[in-house]
Design a protein around this motif. Structure first.
Motif, short mmCIF file in Angstrom:
data_model
loop_
_atom_site.label_atom_id
_atom_site.label_comp_id
_atom_site.label_asym_id
_atom_site.label_seq_id
_atom_site.Cartn_x
_atom_site.Cartn_y
_atom_site.Cartn_z
N ARG A 1 0.85 -1.19 0.00
CA ARG A 1 0.00 0.00 0.00
C ARG A 1 0.89 1.24 0.00
O ARG A 1 1.85 1.34 0.78
N ASP A 2 0.56 2.18 -0.89
CA ASP A 2 1.28 3.44 -0.97
C ASP A 2 0.88 4.30 0.22
O ASP A 2 -0.29 4.60 0.42
N ALA A 3 1.88 4.70 1.01
CA ALA A 3 1.59 5.47 2.22
C ALA A 3 1.00 6.84 1.91
O ALA A 3 0.29 7.42 2.74
N THR A 4 1.26 7.37 0.71
CA THR A 4 0.77 8.70 0.35
C THR A 4 -0.63 8.64 -0.23
O THR A 4 -1.54 9.35 0.22
N THR A 5 -0.83 7.81 -1.25
CA THR A 5 -2.13 7.74 -1.94
C THR A 5 -3.08 6.73 -1.33
O THR A 5 -4.26 6.74 -1.66
N ARG A 6 -2.56 5.82 -0.47
CA ARG A 6 -3.33 4.74 0.13
C ARG A 6 -3.81 3.71 -0.89
O ARG A 6 -4.65 2.87 -0.58
N LYS A 7 -3.28 3.75 -2.11
CA LYS A 7 -3.67 2.79 -3.13
C LYS A 7 -2.84 1.51 -2.99
O LYS A 7 -1.69 1.53 -2.56
N LEU A 8 -3.46 0.39 -3.40
CA LEU A 8 -2.76 -0.89 -3.39
C LEU A 8 -1.97 -1.08 -4.68
O LEU A 8 -2.40 -0.66 -5.76
N HIS A 9 -0.81 -1.71 -4.56
CA HIS A 9 0.03 -2.03 -5.71
C HIS A 9 0.59 -3.44 -5.53
O HIS A 9 0.53 -4.02 -4.43
N ALA A 10 1.14 -3.98 -6.61
CA ALA A 10 1.85 -5.26 -6.56
C ALA A 10 3.33 -4.98 -6.72
O ALA A 10 3.74 -4.32 -7.68
N LEU A 11 4.14 -5.43 -5.77
CA LEU A 11 5.58 -5.21 -5.81
C LEU A 11 6.26 -6.54 -6.13
O LEU A 11 6.06 -7.53 -5.42
N LYS A 12 7.07 -6.54 -7.19
CA LYS A 12 7.77 -7.75 -7.62
C LYS A 12 9.27 -7.54 -7.46
O LYS A 12 9.83 -6.54 -7.94
N ALA A 13 9.91 -8.48 -6.79
CA ALA A 13 11.36 -8.38 -6.56
C ALA A 13 11.99 -9.75 -6.70
O ALA A 13 11.31 -10.78 -6.61
N LEU A 14 13.30 -9.76 -6.93
CA LEU A 14 14.02 -11.03 -6.97
C LEU A 14 14.09 -11.62 -5.56
O LEU A 14 14.14 -10.89 -4.56
N HIS A 15 14.08 -12.93 -5.51
CA HIS A 15 14.30 -13.60 -4.23
C HIS A 15 15.72 -13.30 -3.77
O HIS A 15 16.65 -13.26 -4.59
#
Length: 569
Positions: A279-293
């Motif tokens: 969740r974006d702390a500024t806009t409060r919108k949900l997002h999907a975060l993808k990162a390498l293991h």
């Protein structure tokens, strides 16, 4: 910082009656910002009388056609295709006119992302002015003799096959690119290009031409000046550089924060990538975060593949294909290497299958239609998805079906490791990819076969046309699949035929393009397809004849033994 340029050019005939130089520049239209900007200069060869036309048509076709090429193409590939086509056309005209009279030089500059690309033929020149340093970026294709410098070794239209010099480099805010014809650079020293007027690019180009004529130039004088005031979003090379330099974030837990995003859930962990809901702390919108293991943090190839995914997703953001893809969310000043996508409520089609919640025929046809349309747009951009399956098809609560995961997609600019990877889900891979010892590489028809398997599975209530293929197995295509209506009586015959055609063992029997697949779905029962013919036994199993011959031989030997042992002599 937004992409911003100041471009100016001046072209004068000088002491000649006709100006055979030509220059042009074009900025991207709305929705094409990722293509960057293009500028080109040409000097027509006066011998024969058609140099002016050759220069004008070459530059005009290049700057206009460049924006018609797919955004996923490398800039040098796009330039090469257009220049080669123009050269073939000019060379064909010149072969009918003796001597050849429609020749021209060409120097073209494309500014895109954080870099520049240059194409060059002949003796027009390009310079880069960076601070107090002036660098010549091109090499003249002319005789190295004071009396023969006007004799070109290469020119557009001279030969059927044209060799073009290409170069690329990094672009910075404050850079100045100068493109000039030989009527300017022959009489002005290189240091002159480093002391240009600072008012505007147009004033700088005018000053160069005036200085050349004042220095005694006896040729047409043309100068184009391009000042870089702001750079665009990062290109593939920029993203790859960042991917190798930034650290991989540690495995995050619910409640952890990174760059203003708070983790609300761990969505997936396949051992290579981690997917979080944040969740974006500024806009409060949900997002999907993808990162390498974290275990893959030192794998340079995995980093490059994730950077390619980011670049591809960003390029698709400005094309019509974005309607059925998840948009990439920009994260300036990221402290680690990860991607952030928009979050959409809903579920994948695989989740529907796992819950044994059957989809109606109309719903399945609607989903297949949306996917076929999305694949068509990807394929026109030169992108092969390579992993179409229900788990990568997300039905949003907004009614839009989205194609997920471009991680193994091919664009022509993917890392070599991605290209060599036997990627995809085995049960959805077309037979040609299993051919031994020479498997065929995936292509657009591979995506269409995977869509056909998905369509069949949704219609047949989870059944696969050729059965499930485990990751350590090879695909098995020893029989033709039964119609989906055998598993689901609600499936109409016309849809049976579409599904069977899409998953045919014979590549020639399948749909060749996504548009053909889409047309069949849209026409439906009004213009049904004919049932695909059954595959002959010999084509299903090349050893069938030998097996039959062996069986007949065994039978004859058994009868012979029986006759020798049991029948009366």
């Amino acid at each position: 910082m937004a992409f911003e340029l100041d471009i100016g050019f001046t072209s004068l005939a000088g002491t000649k009656d006709v100006n055979e130089d030509f220059a042009a520049a074009m900025l991207p239209e709305a929705g094409q910002a990722a293509m960057g900007a293009i500028a080109a200069i040409a000097d027509g060869v006066s011998t024969g009388g058609h140099g002016r036309e050759a220069a004008q048509t070459t530059v005009t076709s290049l700057v206009r056609d460049y924006f018609g090429t797919p955004e996923t193409w490398d800039t040098t590939v796009a330039l090469d295709r257009i220049i080669a086509a123009q050269n073939s056309w000019l060379a064909a005209l010149n072969h009918r006119r003796h001597p050849a009279c429609g020749l021209t030089t060409l120097t073209a500059l494309v500014l895109r992302g954080h870099g520049y690309s240059l194409a060059h033929v002949g003796d027009t020149r390009a310079y880069l002015v960076r601070g107090d340093e002036v660098t010549q970026l091109t090499h003249d294709h002319a005789m190295d003799h004071p009396d023969l410098r006007s004799a070109l070794l290469r020119a557009v239209g001279a030969e059927e096959r044209l060799v073009v010099d290409y170069s690329q480099g990094e672009m910075q805010v404050g850079d100045v690119f100068v493109l000039v014809s030989d009527g300017v650079h022959r009489v002005l020293p290189a240091k002159k290009f480093g002391v240009l007027p600072e008012e505007t690019a147009q004033a700088a180009s005018q000053a160069l031409v005036d200085a050349a004529l004042a220095a005694g130039s006896r040729d047409n004088a043309t100068a184009m000046v391009v000042r870089v005031l702001g750079v665009d979003d990062a290109g593939l090379q920029d993203l790859e550089r960042g991917a190798q330099q930034l650290p991989v974030p540690p495995k995050l837990k619910v409640g952890d924060a990174i760059d203003g995003y708070t983790v609300t859930a761990l969505v997936a962990d396949n051992g290579i990538n981690l997917l979080y809901q944040v969740r974006d702390a500024t806009t409060r919108k949900l997002h999907a975060l993808k990162a390498l293991h974290p275990s893959r943090a030192h794998d340079a190839q995995e980093r490059a593949m994730l950077a390619h995914e980011a670049w591809l997703a960003a390029r698709m953001r400005t094309s019509r294909a974005r309607e059925n893809l998840v948009a990439l969310h920009e994260t300036p000043q990221a402290s680690a290497f990860y991607l952030v996508y928009d979050w959409h409520a809903g579920e994948t089609l695989q989740q529907l299958l796992d819950r044994r919640q059957p989809m109606g025929v109309a719903q399945v046809v609607s989903a297949a239609t949306q996917v076929a349309r999305a694949l068509g747009r990807l394929h026109r951009q030169g992108v092969i998805h390579r992993d179409v399956k229900p788990a990568n098809l997300h039905q949003g609560e907004d009614g839009v079906l989205r194609l997920l995961d471009l991680g193994v997609a091919l664009s022509g600019r993917e890392p070599e490791a991605a290209r060599l990877l036997h990627a995809g889900t085995p049960s959805y891979m077309n037979p040609e990819q299993w051919n031994e010892p020479d498997p065929e590489p995936p292509d657009a028809q591979s995506d269409l076969f995977a869509l056909g398997v998905t369509l069949y599975q949704l219609l047949a209530r989870g059944k696969l046309p050729y059965g499930e293929v485990l990751p350590y197995q090879a695909g098995r295509y020893w029989r033709d699949p039964v119609p989906p209506s055998r598993h689901n009586p609600q499936v109409p015959i016309w849809l049976d035929h579409i599904a069977l055609k899409a998953v045919s063992r014979d590549k020639k029997q399948r749909f060749e393009t996504a548009e053909e697949f889409l047309l069949a779905l849209e026409r439906g029962a009004s213009r049904p397809l004919t049932a695909p013919p059954p595959t002959p036994l010999v084509r299903r199993d090349p050893t069938a004849l030998w097996k039959i011959a062996l069986a007949v031989s065994v039978l004859l030997n058994v009868l012979l033994v029986y006759w020798l042992l049991f029948l009366p002599k």
